[in-house]
Design an enzyme around this catalytic site. Sequence first.
Site, mmCIF file in Angstrom:
data_model
loop_
_atom_site.group_PDB
_atom_site.id
_atom_site.type_symbol
_atom_site.label_atom_id
_atom_site.label_comp_id
_atom_site.label_asym_id
_atom_site.label_seq_id
_atom_site.Cartn_x
_atom_site.Cartn_y
_atom_site.Cartn_z
ATOM 1 N N TYR A 227 0.853 -1.188 0.000
ATOM 2 C CA TYR A 227 0.000 0.000 0.000
ATOM 3 C C TYR A 227 0.886 1.233 0.000
ATOM 4 C CZ TYR A 227 -3.573 3.382 1.441
ATOM 5 O OH TYR A 227 -4.439 4.453 1.506
ATOM 6 N N LYS B 10 3.160 9.363 8.678
ATOM 7 C CA LYS B 10 2.855 8.841 10.009
ATOM 8 C C LYS B 10 3.700 9.464 11.132
ATOM 9 C CE LYS B 10 0.140 5.232 8.186
ATOM 10 N NZ LYS B 10 0.278 4.404 7.015
ATOM 11 N N ASP C 295 9.263 3.127 0.443
ATOM 12 C CA ASP C 295 8.136 3.782 1.091
ATOM 13 C C ASP C 295 8.223 3.448 2.577
ATOM 14 O OD1 ASP C 295 5.794 4.725 2.093
ATOM 15 O OD2 ASP C 295 4.478 3.684 0.678
HETATM 16 C C1 LIG Z 1 -0.200 4.865 5.573
HETATM 17 C C2 LIG Z 1 0.667 4.593 4.410
HETATM 18 C C3 LIG Z 1 0.677 5.435 3.268
HETATM 19 C C4 LIG Z 1 -0.296 6.570 3.101
HETATM 20 O O1 LIG Z 1 -0.124 7.574 4.030
HETATM 21 P P1 LIG Z 1 -1.354 8.579 4.323
HETATM 22 O O2 LIG Z 1 -0.769 9.588 5.247
HETATM 23 O O3 LIG Z 1 -2.435 7.741 4.928
HETATM 24 O O4 LIG Z 1 -1.760 9.151 3.025
HETATM 25 C C5 LIG Z 1 1.610 5.186 2.285
HETATM 26 N N1 LIG Z 1 2.477 4.166 2.390
HETATM 27 C C6 LIG Z 1 2.489 3.343 3.447
HETATM 28 C C7 LIG Z 1 3.511 2.257 3.525
HETATM 29 C C8 LIG Z 1 1.566 3.512 4.480
HETATM 30 O O5 LIG Z 1 1.557 2.664 5.504
#
Ligand SMILES: *Cc1c(COP(=O)(O)O)cnc(C)c1O
Length: 420
Positions: A138, A259, A231
């Site tokens: 994700y 986060k 990421d």
């Molecule tokens: C939560 C998450 C996102 C998206 O971040 P948001 O602040 O919710 O847009 C992208 N990549 C990873 C790995 C995530 O866990």
Amino acid sequence: MNSKQLFEESKKFLPGGVDSPVRAIKPYPFFAEKAEGSKLTDVDGNSYIDYCLAYGPMVLGHSNPEVVSEVEKQLVKGSAYGVPTEKEIELAKMVVNRVPCADMVRFVNSGTEATMSAIRLARAAKSKNKIIKFEGAYHGAHDNVLVKSGSGAAGLPDSPGVPEETTRNTLLIPFNNEESVIEIINKNKDSIAAIIIEPIMGNVGLIPPKNGFLEFLRKITLENDITLIFDEVITGFRIAQGGAQEYFKVTPDLVTFGKILGGGFPMGAITGKKEYMEMIAPSGSVYQAGTFNGNPISITAGLATLKQLDQQFYSDMNSKGKNFREGIRNILEDKNLNYQVAGVSSMFQIYLTDKTVWNYDDAKTADTDKFETYFKTLLKEGVFVPPSQFECCFLSKMHDAEDIDKTLNIIDTAMKQIKD
Ligand SMILES: *Cc1c(COP(=O)(O)O)cnc(C)c1O
């Protein structure tokens, strides 16, 4: 109003009664009243030991006193300016000093924005359009990455409204599988701009990289003029000061954060090597902008958070996570349950399957009905974990021995129920 009544009301005004799909706990979500330390309290007067932690950000626990006090001081000085602040430099320096691949930083508002811009940047840098993404990974909710289905071929969109023309450029392969990477790069010679990867998959439960997999990706991307994007929206500042790239000693070209970086407020960031970062507008021509970029409240909370994340913090969190997982393994062994306890540092998940989980297909063998029983038992007894088998749980600095003992006892009860 209690949670049940609030949900009835909420459904009239918010689609599905919530502002993000994962929050739609069945039959209705509990509504938050307040949170402090390791505990989250709902409007019905229940208190939960919280392992969801807002899906990752609250690494110091809720309402950390330092963060609260710094944010209070900033609030009365204004909450958005439209001009730069000194604190942005301070936080950028902190990121650069901690993160191996980071030379410069662009602050944005979410993880979604960060991956969207990082992909644009990689495409611009390489003058190529295709990207490789791993099944089950994700990277936020934008069109380029809302693709899970299909294997070894261009993926179909996960959501109506995403054009196939967009996802045609997103190639999907299984995690932890070197042959698939080689194959797809050979099939798409000279058209792949980037590989984007969660170094530890945290959005299908928790899947660590196999030994050598990240090193392999680093090597093959260098050989084929492909940008390697980590990421680290979850792993950044959670598993080590420099994130997964420090933990696994593999340095990517670009990294995305979110986060934890905002200290509990909305924030994301793109960071990486100078030759990439200087391509971002206004220093370069790759467009990226935002009214709230570098927001002083988020930056202040981020600074107050990162200041508390020292080496001692990470070694404490590593051993806390390790002991906790050992406790869970003992319970499973005791009950002759062959389930998987996955985890790295302060991240963990239990997969209700007897298969070791190395990729999305393995994860999908987990028994989601049993997981629902597990989730509901925990919640009833005062422990909140994310409601899905395919999310990851987190510990915070504020989870103490008492919380963990209590939680292990409740997990024991839940496993007894699952077994019967
Ligand atoms: C939560 C998450 C996102 C998206 O971040 P948001 O602040 O919710 O847009 C992208 N990549 C990873 C790995 C995530 O866990």
